[in-house]
Design a protein around this motif. Structure first.
Motif, PDB file in Angstrom:
ATOM      1  N   LYS A 112       0.845  -1.208   0.000  1.00 18.22           N
ATOM      2  CA  LYS A 112       0.000   0.000   0.000  1.00 18.22           C
ATOM      3  C   LYS A 112       0.878   1.255   0.000  1.00 18.22           C
ATOM      4  O   LYS A 112       0.530   2.252  -0.628  1.00 18.22           O
ATOM      5  CB  LYS A 112      -0.965  -0.022   1.192  1.00 18.22           C
ATOM      6  N   ASP A 130       7.051   0.731  10.344  1.00 19.38           N
ATOM      7  CA  ASP A 130       6.702  -0.611  10.844  1.00 19.38           C
ATOM      8  C   ASP A 130       7.627  -0.934  12.007  1.00 19.38           C
ATOM      9  O   ASP A 130       8.816  -0.631  11.980  1.00 19.38           O
ATOM     10  CB  ASP A 130       6.833  -1.684   9.758  1.00 19.38           C
ATOM     11  N   ARG A 135      10.459  -6.959   8.726  1.00 16.76           N
ATOM     12  CA  ARG A 135       9.436  -6.516   7.772  1.00 16.76           C
ATOM     13  C   ARG A 135       9.798  -5.155   7.160  1.00 16.76           C
ATOM     14  O   ARG A 135       9.476  -4.885   6.009  1.00 16.76           O
ATOM     15  CB  ARG A 135       8.056  -6.533   8.436  1.00 16.76           C
TER      16      ARG A 135
END
Ligand SMILES: C[S@@+](CC[C@H](N)C(=O)[O-])C[C@H]1O[C@@H](n2cnc3c(N)ncnc32)[C@H](O)[C@@H]1O
Length: 292
Positions: A112, A130, A135
């Motif tokens: 996104k 994040d 990640r």
């Protein structure tokens, strides 16, 4: 709701929530995933046929039952990014304008955020946050595979706890995407171990974190700015109930915006895409504008 646990508890909980719809929904959740290929504007890639399009998706895209894995073009960047169509709606709902300051609070692996970057066209600011280091590495990898480094000057990757962001920044972003960590029931259903570990307490605990993130998002967005709250959860505790709680705890500070899309269905406060009817999702989103 007490003591619902494991596979039996899971089925009981969602049967109560979705009633007669549950068997078809469960079957659809277990069926193969579909994808949309969003063309990468930096790769010079063009579909060599007229692509099948969905009118709610404003990126150049194609919908097909299966795609080859994304691969680099001669320009050196990957040709397209594969996503669930419903996920793309979260970015469309943000209504990003060039020059906006945008933060994606729970951004990894980064699909996104990548679409937010396409909307910004190298202007304004995009912060992809994040908490997980592994990640975050995926966000960097995706951006480097899809966007030339020289075109990433407006992009930053950060590592904050989204529940506490408001302690450091207030009223600074035009757009906030909160694609919150959630129960991800589709994955739970596909994994026998996860299913055995499921409990109603888990969805309640996740909902508390989601609310803390949304309350924080309301402080960091500017007055007049927009938050999109989204999850891939089926549990209503993590969807409309979070917005209901925002009404209870932050009344007068925000207005809900309603948008209609060409697939999915309205809920009390937002929009939900479920795979039994559309083949996409599950996905939930609500659009919040700060007024105070
Ligand atoms: C649903 S995933 C996000 C998917 C992403 N928006 C995308 O489109 O690729 C949720 C993310 O939230 C991150 N996360 C969980 N708790 C967090 C927290 N307190 N602060 C920031 N990120 C968090 C997880 O590491 C995970 O990557």
């Amino acid at each position: 709701m007490k003591n619902m646990k494991g596979e039996q508890g899971f089925v009981e909980f969602y049967s109560q929530m979705y009633g007669e719809r549950w068997p078809a929904l469960k079957q659809a959740l277990l069926s193969e995933h579909q994808y949309v290929a969003v063309a990468n504007p930096y790769s010079n890639f063009k579909f060599d046929f007229t692509p099948i399009q969905n009118e709610s998706i404003r990126f150049e895209h194609h919908i097909a039952p299966n795609f080859e894995r994304p691969a680099p073009t001669e320009a050196g960047y990957f040709n397209y990014y594969l996503m669930d169509a419903a996920s793309i709606l979260a970015v469309e709902a943000l209504n990003i304008e060039p020059g906006n300051r945008v933060v994606d609070l729970c951004a990894a692996p980064g699909g996104k955020s990548l679409l937010c970057a396409y909307k910004l066209k190298e202007t304004g600011l995009l912060v992809s946050n994040d908490r997980s280091a592994a990640r975050r590495a995926r966000i960097h990898k995706i951006f480097d595979e899809y966007i030339p480094k020289t075109k990433q000057a407006n992009h930053k990757v950060t590592a904050h706890d989204a529940t506490k962001w408001c302690l450091y920044e207030k009223s600074v972003y035009d757009r906030v995407l909160l694609d919150a960590p959630c129960s991800s029931e589709r994955h739970v259903l596909e994994d026998a171990k996860e299913l055995s570990l499921w409990s109603v307490g888990r969805t309640k605990a996740i909902a508390m974190t989601q609310f803390a993130m949304l309350a924080s998002a309301l402080d960091i967005v500017k007055v007049g700015g927009r938050i999109v709250y989204s999850t891939c959860a089926l549990s209503k505790l993590e969807n409309d109930d979070i917005i209901r709680k925002l009404y209870q705890k932050r009344e007068g500070r925000f207005e809900l915006k309603r948008m209609e899309f060409s697939f999915g269905e309205p809920t009390e406060f937002g929009w939900q895409v479920l795979p039994d009817q559309s083949g996409w999702g599950p996905f939930y989103l609500a659009i919040i504008e700060r007024i105070k």
